[in-house]
Structure formats: C-alpha cells, structure tokens
Design a protein around this motif. Structure first.
Motif, PDB file in Angstrom:
ATOM      1  N   LEU A   1       0.802  -1.217   0.000  1.00 19.30           N
ATOM      2  CA  LEU A   1       0.000   0.000   0.000  1.00 19.30           C
ATOM      3  C   LEU A   1       0.839   1.273   0.000  1.00 19.30           C
ATOM      4  O   LEU A   1       0.287   2.375   0.051  1.00 19.30           O
ATOM      5  CB  LEU A   1      -0.941   0.016   1.216  1.00 19.30           C
ATOM      6  N   GLY A   2       2.138   1.118  -0.046  1.00 26.22           N
ATOM      7  CA  GLY A   2       2.999   2.289  -0.059  1.00 26.22           C
ATOM      8  C   GLY A   2       4.455   1.885  -0.235  1.00 26.22           C
ATOM      9  O   GLY A   2       4.788   0.696  -0.267  1.00 26.22           O
ATOM     10  N   HIS A   3       5.317   2.900  -0.356  1.00 28.55           N
ATOM     11  CA  HIS A   3       6.741   2.647  -0.522  1.00 28.55           C
ATOM     12  C   HIS A   3       7.496   3.771   0.165  1.00 28.55           C
ATOM     13  O   HIS A   3       7.130   4.949   0.028  1.00 28.55           O
ATOM     14  CB  HIS A   3       7.111   2.586  -2.010  1.00 28.55           C
ATOM     15  N   PRO A   4       8.568   3.448   0.933  1.00 29.25           N
ATOM     16  CA  PRO A   4       9.313   4.498   1.640  1.00 29.25           C
ATOM     17  C   PRO A   4       9.820   5.618   0.738  1.00 29.25           C
ATOM     18  O   PRO A   4       9.993   6.752   1.199  1.00 29.25           O
ATOM     19  CB  PRO A   4      10.471   3.731   2.285  1.00 29.25           C
ATOM     20  N   ASP A   5      10.067   5.317  -0.538  1.00 23.90           N
ATOM     21  CA  ASP A   5      10.538   6.365  -1.444  1.00 23.90           C
ATOM     22  C   ASP A   5       9.441   7.381  -1.769  1.00 23.90           C
ATOM     23  O   ASP A   5       9.731   8.439  -2.334  1.00 23.90           O
ATOM     24  CB  ASP A   5      11.046   5.749  -2.752  1.00 23.90           C
ATOM     25  N   TYR A   6       8.204   7.060  -1.421  1.00 26.35           N
ATOM     26  CA  TYR A   6       7.067   7.957  -1.681  1.00 26.35           C
ATOM     27  C   TYR A   6       6.347   8.274  -0.367  1.00 26.35           C
ATOM     28  O   TYR A   6       5.127   8.314  -0.296  1.00 26.35           O
ATOM     29  CB  TYR A   6       6.092   7.308  -2.659  1.00 26.35           C
TER      30      TYR A   6
END
Length: 334
Positions: A176-181
């Motif tokens: 549901l997400g990515h640390p880069d975003y």
C-alpha cells in the motif's frame, strides 16, 4: 479509562451505539455467544430476523447461547425454558400447561439488526440508525465481509490506525505504499455533527489491492471517514481508470484493551477475480496492522493532545481524538 459494573464496561456513549458482533452469513440455525463491552450476549435467528439476548436464563443463570432453537424459540439448555424473539418465556416444561408463566420469566432483549453483511447489537437505546451505504448493501458491488480479527489492543487504537496515512509506506511497504514515496501532500479535514472526513489524498501504491492491473504501481486517491466512534470507511480510486475499492471497518470492544474487528469490502471492478483473493489480501493487510497496534504504548488512546507528539500529517487522527473527547467516550481512552 472506563469502569466496570458486574464485568460490564460503563460508557454512556458506546452503550447507545451499534456494535458489530457476527458475520450474518454464519448465524444460522444455532445460537451463538459473543461479548459486547464485557457483557455476554446470545445471538440467534428467528423467522423475524436476528435477535440478541443477555446470555443468561433468569431461572438459574445458565447461558442461553449454549441452548438450541425449537419452534422458533430459544431454549435454555438447563431446564428447557423457551423464549420467543421478544424475550418472553412461552414454555416452562416442569409446570403444567394450564399454569400461568410468571411475569418475571423473561430474557433481557437487546436491539439487534443485520446490515452490511454483519449482525449489530446495541445494549442501550440506539443514538441513531446505521446509514444506508449502497456499496456494502448492493450485490452489484460484490460486498464481502472479512474477519473477524481478534486484536489485543484498544478499539480506539484500531480506528485511529485506520485514519492514518503515514504508516502505509512502512507497515504496508511494497503493498500500500513505498518508503521512497513517504511524503504526504497537504489535505483537508471536514467535520460535521456525526462524522469526520478528508478531502482527496493521492497515495502511490505498488500493489493497492487484489486484481490490480498496475504491475508497477500507480496513484490511488483516498477519501477516509469516521462516522461512528468505532466505525470508519474509505474509498480508494485509481486516478487513471476510476476503479474503486471500498472498505468499512467496524470494531467491537470486548474490554478496554481487547477488541474484535469486522471489515466489509466491495468494488466496482475485477469481478472476474475470485472473491477469496480480495479477502486474503485484506487478511494480509490487517495482519500487518494488528501486530504494530498491539505494540503501542500507552495501550489506551490518549485524548490529551499533549500526551504524544502530533505532526501535521496526523490531522485526521487528531480530529478523531478531539471528537471522542467531545462525545465523552471512555472505553479504550485515557
């Protein structure tokens, strides 16, 4: 923090709220027992629908949920007393049929309804009815009920986690997400008498849901809402295709530090994808949530906004805490 009387949690707000207690599809021809705010409750179906009694026979205190259904009545397993769906005792086998049944021979009945594929119980007098939400009641959206999920944490913590956006990139990283975003855009909060909700919040997600065709991820537009103290919902729409997943999260407080969660999901796409895949996806996501929620300290949700450090991205959860304080909710709060 709430107090208890005879094991029942005292909360003048949640006493008069609807609580999710069982999957409607699984309540069939046998009574079942659940716990609502520390109170034992017996559920059963009659020809008139779903019913809820205090799980206690007035005669000798046996659990009615351990009984059975006969002639559309709930039968106590101890002495066979039979209760109709209003709670009236209509048969005492040990006395003659011509004898009058004592006026006190009643089961304590609670308000009970079936909605969104879930059975709901109110121990007091409902503050208001549950709203009609087409995506969880219209079969064309393929509504599904996920859970129940047992969580060793306050129900308020579960709902606050549901309101939170910033954890998606870490607790659900790769899905549901990515640390880069991780950077969140500014977004608005709106408050009405019975609900708090956001404006649109775009979030990049690698794999947002089962059935997604976006192999390299895409941006989904969220709108989140809390419309009861322990019930929230969201929609997440693919900004390019309009494909939308809808989620309704509802929490049953067992006690101050334990709860059960029911989650309804529906969609306007992916009807060729097996429903089981959507359920499995939500199982995975909630398992990721549950373990982190169970580690939080303090266990009870602080309503004093100075007790923890709040950030501007926490505006929905801060609004939720303020609303709980305005309402006077005590279960799961400090």
């Amino acid at each position: 923090m709430s107090t208890t009387v005879n094991d029942r949690l005292q909360d003048s707000v949640l006493e008069n709220e609807w609580h999710p207690v069982y999957k409607a599809s699984e309540l069939k021809d046998k009574p079942v027992g659940v716990i609502v705010m520390g109170e034992r409750v017996a559920l059963f179906r009659s020809k008139n629908g779903v019913n809820a009694f205090r799980d206690l026979c007035i005669h000798r205190g046996a659990m009615l949920s351990k009984g059975y259904i006969k002639n559309d009545t709930l039968v106590c397993p101890y002495h066979g007393w039979q209760y109709d769906d209003k709670g009236n005792c209509v048969c005492i086998p040990a006395q003659g049929k011509d004898k009058k049944i004592p006026v006190r021979a009643k089961a304590e009945a609670y308000h009970c309804i079936e909605k969104y594929g879930i059975v709901w119980v109110c121990l007091g007098e409902p503050r208001s009815e549950l709203p009609d939400i087409p995506e969880f009641e219209d079969a064309s959206y393929r509504p599904l009920v996920c859970g129940p999920y047992e969580v060793k944490a306050a129900g308020t913590r579960v709902v606050e986690n549901f309101t939170d956006f910033a954890h998606l990139m870490y607790v659900h990283g790769g899905l549901l997400g990515h640390p880069d975003y991780a950077e969140l855009p500014d977004f608005q909060i709106f408050k009405e008498e019975d609900r708090i909700y956001t404006g649109e919040v775009p979030i990049f997600q690698p794999v947002a849901h089962s059935g997604s065709d976006a192999k390299e991820g895409t941006t989904y537009v969220y709108v989140k809402e809390v419309f009861r103290p322990l019930v929230g919902r969201l929609s997440k729409k693919d900004a390019d295709t309009g494909e939308t997943l809808f989620i309704l999260l509802s929490v049953l407080p067992i006690n101050d530090k334990e709860c059960t969660v029911y989650m309804a999901v529906s969609r306007n796409y992916g009807f060729d994808v097996p429903d089981e895949q959507f359920i499995q996806f939500q199982d995975t996501v909630f398992e990721q949530d549950a373990w982190i929620i169970e580690t939080q300290k303090p266990e009870l949700l602080p309503l004093d906004l100075q007790a923890e450090l709040n950030h501007k991205v926490d505006i929905l959860s801060v609004a939720y805490r303020r609303w709980l304080k305005e309402l006077g909710v005590t279960i799961g709060t400090t």
